[in-house]
Design a protein around this motif. Structure first.
Motif, short mmCIF file in Angstrom:
data_model
loop_
_atom_site.label_atom_id
_atom_site.label_comp_id
_atom_site.label_asym_id
_atom_site.label_seq_id
_atom_site.Cartn_x
_atom_site.Cartn_y
_atom_site.Cartn_z
N ASP A 167 -6.73 -67.52 7.34
CA ASP A 167 -7.59 -68.52 7.99
C ASP A 167 -7.93 -69.70 7.10
N VAL A 168 -8.41 -69.42 5.90
CA VAL A 168 -8.85 -70.46 4.97
C VAL A 168 -8.41 -70.09 3.57
N SER A 169 -8.00 -71.08 2.80
CA SER A 169 -7.64 -70.85 1.41
C SER A 169 -8.61 -71.61 0.50
N ALA A 170 -8.99 -70.96 -0.59
CA ALA A 170 -9.89 -71.58 -1.57
C ALA A 170 -9.10 -71.90 -2.83
N GLN A 171 -9.33 -73.09 -3.39
CA GLN A 171 -8.67 -73.51 -4.62
C GLN A 171 -9.72 -73.96 -5.63
N PHE A 172 -9.50 -73.56 -6.87
CA PHE A 172 -10.39 -73.95 -7.96
C PHE A 172 -9.52 -74.56 -9.05
N VAL A 173 -9.59 -75.88 -9.17
CA VAL A 173 -8.72 -76.59 -10.11
C VAL A 173 -9.57 -77.52 -10.97
N ASP A 174 -9.44 -77.38 -12.28
CA ASP A 174 -10.20 -78.22 -13.21
C ASP A 174 -11.70 -78.21 -12.92
N GLY A 175 -12.19 -77.05 -12.51
CA GLY A 175 -13.61 -76.91 -12.27
C GLY A 175 -14.08 -77.36 -10.90
N ASN A 176 -13.17 -77.75 -10.02
CA ASN A 176 -13.54 -78.24 -8.68
C ASN A 176 -13.08 -77.24 -7.62
N LEU A 177 -14.02 -76.81 -6.79
CA LEU A 177 -13.73 -75.86 -5.72
C LEU A 177 -13.49 -76.61 -4.42
N SER A 178 -12.40 -76.29 -3.74
CA SER A 178 -12.08 -76.93 -2.46
C SER A 178 -11.52 -75.89 -1.50
N PHE A 179 -11.55 -76.24 -0.21
CA PHE A 179 -11.07 -75.33 0.83
C PHE A 179 -10.02 -76.02 1.68
N HIS A 180 -9.05 -75.22 2.14
CA HIS A 180 -7.92 -75.75 2.89
C HIS A 180 -7.56 -74.78 4.00
N PRO A 181 -6.80 -75.24 5.00
CA PRO A 181 -6.39 -74.34 6.08
C PRO A 181 -5.64 -73.13 5.56
N GLY A 182 -5.68 -72.05 6.32
CA GLY A 182 -4.99 -70.83 5.93
C GLY A 182 -3.48 -71.00 5.90
N GLN A 183 -2.80 -70.00 5.43
CA GLN A 183 -1.36 -70.07 5.27
C GLN A 183 -0.77 -68.66 5.31
N PRO A 184 0.55 -68.56 5.51
CA PRO A 184 1.18 -67.23 5.43
C PRO A 184 1.11 -66.71 4.00
N LYS A 185 1.32 -65.43 3.83
CA LYS A 185 1.26 -64.82 2.51
C LYS A 185 2.29 -65.46 1.58
N PRO A 186 1.86 -66.03 0.45
CA PRO A 186 2.80 -66.67 -0.46
C PRO A 186 3.60 -65.65 -1.24
N ASP A 187 4.72 -66.08 -1.78
CA ASP A 187 5.56 -65.21 -2.60
C ASP A 187 5.05 -65.28 -4.03
N LEU A 188 4.16 -64.39 -4.38
CA LEU A 188 3.53 -64.40 -5.69
C LEU A 188 4.40 -63.65 -6.71
N PRO A 189 4.44 -64.11 -7.95
CA PRO A 189 5.26 -63.45 -8.97
C PRO A 189 4.65 -62.12 -9.40
N GLU A 190 5.48 -61.26 -9.97
CA GLU A 190 4.98 -60.01 -10.54
C GLU A 190 4.10 -60.33 -11.74
N ASP A 191 3.13 -59.48 -11.97
CA ASP A 191 2.19 -59.70 -13.06
C ASP A 191 2.18 -58.46 -13.94
N ALA A 192 2.41 -58.64 -15.25
CA ALA A 192 2.44 -57.50 -16.16
C ALA A 192 1.10 -56.79 -16.23
N ALA A 193 0.04 -57.51 -15.96
CA ALA A 193 -1.29 -56.90 -16.02
C ALA A 193 -1.47 -55.83 -14.95
N GLU A 194 -0.67 -55.89 -13.87
CA GLU A 194 -0.81 -54.89 -12.82
C GLU A 194 -0.44 -53.50 -13.32
N ALA A 195 0.54 -53.41 -14.23
CA ALA A 195 0.91 -52.11 -14.79
C ALA A 195 -0.22 -51.54 -15.62
#
Length: 278
Positions: A172-200
């Motif tokens: 529905d809605v996406s939140a972005q925090f860039v350089d200390g600024n919080l903004s909101f944008h329309p929702g989107q399909p699930k993005p293709d996120l990279p694997e994260d070593a921290a998950e292991a």
């Protein structure tokens, strides 16, 4: 008939402004159509604009606090329910203290559900490292909330992760925090996120803190509903951990108690002696 279009982003302030104008002008609940995020409001709206703001409008603080939460519920009738109660408060100011009032009870249930959804979002959002370099780390997460809780919950993440850039994407809605600024944008399909070593590492930690002797599946699924499992990296271990819990407990029981330290035995002997002394 007033048709009030409400945006998906900034819903709380839009509803509050419209409700203040309408209640100030004495517009009855039956004469309002609340249109949330469909765009149909513009198609069927009359030429009658909203009434101008009125300084005479006052509402109990308890109602305002509740409304600021309930507007994020998924129930399409939430705006009408809130306005109905606001209308009644003009002549029944004590309604907010009436625990037997069915409409207030329903709104309180909705408020509780939204707060629970916010709690789950804080607990189950899992960021992945985008590895884009630069002075600030950059992360992204995908989450599927039960209610529209991204906007009211995002400031929590902005405070907690102020030293990095991040995005929380939802349908529905996406939140972005860039350089200390919080903004909101329309929702989107699930993005293709990279694997994260921290998950292991997180999975290893989750497995190590799992106590097979204290497994309560119903309690666990209440705190961690299965609808969130598909987006939690540690959830892949839950099935095997539960399946092997009984065998691990049996092994612990068969191992038997360990021999107590010598000082513990001395204390027990002293206590036994005191009990036997006349």
């Amino acid at each position: 008939m007033y048709t009030v279009p409400l945006p998906i982003i900034g819903t709380d302030m839009a509803w509050r402004d419209a409700a203040k104008r309408l209640i100030g002008a004495g517009v009855r609940p039956a004469d309002i159509l609340w249109d949330y995020g469909t765009g149909m409001g513009e198609l069927f709206a009359t030429a009658t604009p909203l009434p101008p703001p009125s300084r005479k409008v006052k509402a109990p603080k308890s109602f305002v606090q509740m409304a600021d939460v309930v507007v994020w519920h998924k129930d399409p009738q939430r705006f009408a329910r809130l306005y109905d109660l606001l209308w009644r408060l003009r002549h029944q100011p004590g309604v907010m203290q009436d625990r037997a009032d069915p409409e207030l009870a329903k709104l309180r249930q909705m408020e509780k559900a939204v707060r629970r959804c916010q709690h789950k979002m804080k607990a189950f959002v899992r960021f992945r490292d985008l590895r884009q370099g630069g002075d600030r780390r950059s992360f992204a997460a995908w989450f599927e909330p039960t209610h529209h809780t991204v906007e009211p919950t995002a400031p929590f993440f902005a405070r907690r992760f102020a030293d990095m850039d991040w995005m929380i994407a939802t349908p529905d809605v996406s939140a972005q925090f860039v350089d200390g600024n919080l903004s909101f944008h329309p929702g989107q399909p699930k993005p293709d996120l990279p694997e994260d070593a921290a998950e292991a590492l997180w999975g290893t930690y989750f497995c190590n803190i799992f106590n097979p002797a204290r497994v309560k599946i119903q309690a666990m699924t209440s705190e961690m509903p299965k609808k969130y499992w598909k987006n939690l990296p540690e959830a892949q271990y839950i099935h095997d951990l539960i399946a092997g819990a009984e065998a691990k407990v049996r092994k612990m029981q068969e191992a038997g108690p360990t021999i107590p330290p010598e000082r513990v035995q001395k204390i027990k002997d002293q206590l036994r002696k005191r009990q036997n002394d006349p």
